[in-house]
Scaffold this active site. Structure first.
Site, short mmCIF file in Angstrom:
data_model
loop_
_atom_site.label_atom_id
_atom_site.label_comp_id
_atom_site.label_asym_id
_atom_site.label_seq_id
_atom_site.Cartn_x
_atom_site.Cartn_y
_atom_site.Cartn_z
N VAL A 183 -6.69 26.00 -26.26
CA VAL A 183 -6.95 24.80 -27.08
C VAL A 183 -6.56 24.96 -28.55
CG1 VAL A 183 -8.73 23.73 -25.64
CG2 VAL A 183 -9.39 25.44 -27.36
N TYR A 192 -4.96 23.83 -15.62
CA TYR A 192 -6.16 23.04 -15.26
C TYR A 192 -5.81 21.84 -14.38
CZ TYR A 192 -7.51 25.68 -19.38
OH TYR A 192 -7.71 26.66 -20.28
N LYS A 223 -7.48 34.45 -21.09
CA LYS A 223 -8.05 34.51 -19.72
C LYS A 223 -7.19 35.30 -18.72
CE LYS A 223 -10.64 30.17 -20.24
NZ LYS A 223 -10.62 28.72 -19.93
N TYR A 235 -17.36 36.25 -24.43
CA TYR A 235 -16.20 35.45 -23.99
C TYR A 235 -15.61 34.66 -25.17
CZ TYR A 235 -14.09 31.07 -22.51
OH TYR A 235 -13.27 29.98 -22.42
N SER A 258 -7.92 30.16 -24.51
CA SER A 258 -7.79 30.43 -23.07
C SER A 258 -6.59 31.28 -22.70
CB SER A 258 -7.77 29.13 -22.30
OG SER A 258 -9.04 28.55 -22.31
N1 GLN Z 1 -12.94 29.00 -26.33
C1 GLN Z 1 -12.52 27.82 -25.68
C2 GLN Z 1 -13.65 27.23 -24.83
O1 GLN Z 1 -14.32 27.96 -24.18
C3 GLN Z 1 -11.32 28.05 -24.84
C4 GLN Z 1 -10.87 26.83 -24.05
C5 GLN Z 1 -9.40 26.69 -23.88
O2 GLN Z 1 -8.60 27.25 -24.62
N2 GLN Z 1 -9.01 25.85 -22.96
O3 GLN Z 1 -13.91 26.07 -24.83
#
Ligand code: GLN
Length: 424
Positions: free
Chosen positions: A259, A241, A67, A189, A64
């Site tokens: 993550v 989040y 993003k 993505y 993420s």
């Molecule tokens: N590729 C991961 C997902 O879509 C990214 C999520 C994250 O880093 N919070 O679940």
């Protein structure tokens, strides 16, 4: 003298190393195979200096962390108005992979959660020969100043179990937010999430955001100031989040977690920070990463609500006096916070050998933050170890009793000019 900043980073890492809470993000099978003990930290200043400690050369996937940068690219390419038609800017207070939309507008609430990020991905202009994920990789490489690559294994592994992201994709297609094949969008993505970086890369990338869109080393503008402001604002309210409020009060700088264990933070005009430690909590945020950020924010006065805009320079003038010109006077000015202290220590680090006395004049400082005092005296101690005599001139009484403890011999309170007379 050697600047103590790298030692400080090491110290922060070792203070957090014992924490073994959290678990690996095993919903992406390949991420369960990484070494859970990895721990790295890097920090960049707005003039492009990078400090790092621990596992600073180990690559991991952005997840993420991609993003906010993709959001920046989308705004850069198609403009904010068009992006806002498809993705909102409201914190969701929900998990990153929540299958939900803004109730009134029927669009994803923000670009930091998966539904918003899949949508942002779909907005990136592409060519038949250059898919969106590749466009994003190129843009991220420009920000990092080196060619980044995809981790094919992590990508393939996540694709196999991407049921949740697929259902988000189909939901977005159903309401018309996605206009193309949702499967292709989700795959793209996930590929964007599998771009590999080190904490050092991330420090360079965040330095561009901290520096208002200009790559500090090359001086090239990669993003408009208004784009950076938009991205940092959304990171501040939505980047962590459902832990965003907690983060805002304890750390207080725009940030984003991934993550795979990365967290980036940007203090506008001051620093970019990146940490990596793979074990994450129930929100998907690196456990040791959170602790490191808390320590850094507290010790270095980095909370956004605490920081004042940083001065461009701390040094008013440097000159030598004395019969043999062996006394060097540094007249400081402005505010002494972390950024300015770092700058000062770096200047002192380059002080040519052969001088006997260094005078640091605080008279024209308007404010000296706790971290400024600590770093100043750390520099004083190191200069002394190197054989210099060091005198701090505090004629305005900026330092309080507590700060002066044990420093009586090094600090004088008379006017600079008067003090320098004895060398003439
Ligand atoms: N590729 C991961 C997902 O879509 C990214 C999520 C994250 O880093 N919070 O679940």
């Amino acid at each position: 003298m050697k600047t103590p900043v790298p030692d400080y980073l090491k110290h922060v890492l070792s203070a957090c190393a014992a924490n073994d809470k959290g678990k690996l993000a095993d919903y992406i099978p390949e991420l369960a195979n990484v070494n859970p003990d990895r721990l790295g930290l890097a920090l960049s200043t707005v003039d492009g200096t990078i400090y790092s400690a621990g596992d600073d050369k180990v690559e991991f996937t952005m997840q993420s962390l991609s993003k906010p940068f993709t959001y920046a690219l989308a705004i850069k390419e198609i403009g904010l108005i068009k992006v806002l038609e498809k993705v909102g800017v409201e914190p969701s207070g929900e998990a990153f992979n929540q299958i939900s939309l803004d109730k009134e507008r029927n669009i994803p609430k923000n670009p930091m959660i998966n539904s918003g990020a899949i949508t942002t991905h779909s907005l990136i202009p592409y060519k038949k020969t250059v898919p969106r994920a590749e466009q994003i990789r190129r843009f991220l490489s420009a920000l990092a100043g080196r060619e980044l690559s995809f981790d094919e294994q992590v990508y393939q592994s996540e694709i196999k179990t991407a049921f949740r992201n697929m259902s988000i994709g189909y939901m977005l297609r159903t309401v018309g937010v996605l206009e193309d094949d949702p499967k292709e969008m989700v795959n793209g993505y996930i590929k964007q999430c599998a771009i590999k970086v080190t904490v050092k890369d991330l420090a360079v990338m965040t330095s561009v955001l901290a520096n208002g869109g200009i790559q500090p080393k090359t001086g090239k503008r990669l993003l408009d100031r208004s784009v950076v402001r938009q991205v940092l604002s959304v990171m501040l309210s939505c980047g962590m989040y459902d832990a965003a409020g907690d983060w805002l009060t304890t750390v207080g700088i725009p940030a984003k977690s991934g993550v795979a264990g990365g967290i980036i933070g940007v203090l506008p005009g001051q620093v970019g920070i990146a940490v990596f430690s793979p074990k994450i909590d129930e929100h998907g945020n690196s456990v040791r990463g959170l602790r490191i950020f808390e320590n850094l924010a507290r010790d270095m006065g980095l909370h956004l609500m605490e920081g004042t805009p940083s001065a461009q320079t701390i040094l008013q003038s440097r000159y030598t006096v004395g019969k043999k010109n062996n006394v060097v006077v540094y007249e400081l000015r402005g505010v002494l916070q972390f950024t300015e202290s770092e700058m000062l220590l770096r200047i002192l680090q380059d002080e040519p050998a052969g001088k006997s006395t260094i005078v640091l004049d605080l008279t024209n400082l308007s404010l000296i933050h706790d971290v400024g005092v600590r770093m100043l005296f750390e520099g004083v101690d190191r200069l002394k170890q190197d054989g210099y005599k060091v005198v701090v001139v505090d004629s305005e009484g900026l330092l309080d009793k507590e700060q002066l403890k044990g420093r009586k011999r090094e600090v004088v309170t008379e006017e600079l000019e008067k003090f320098l007379e004895k060398f003439k």
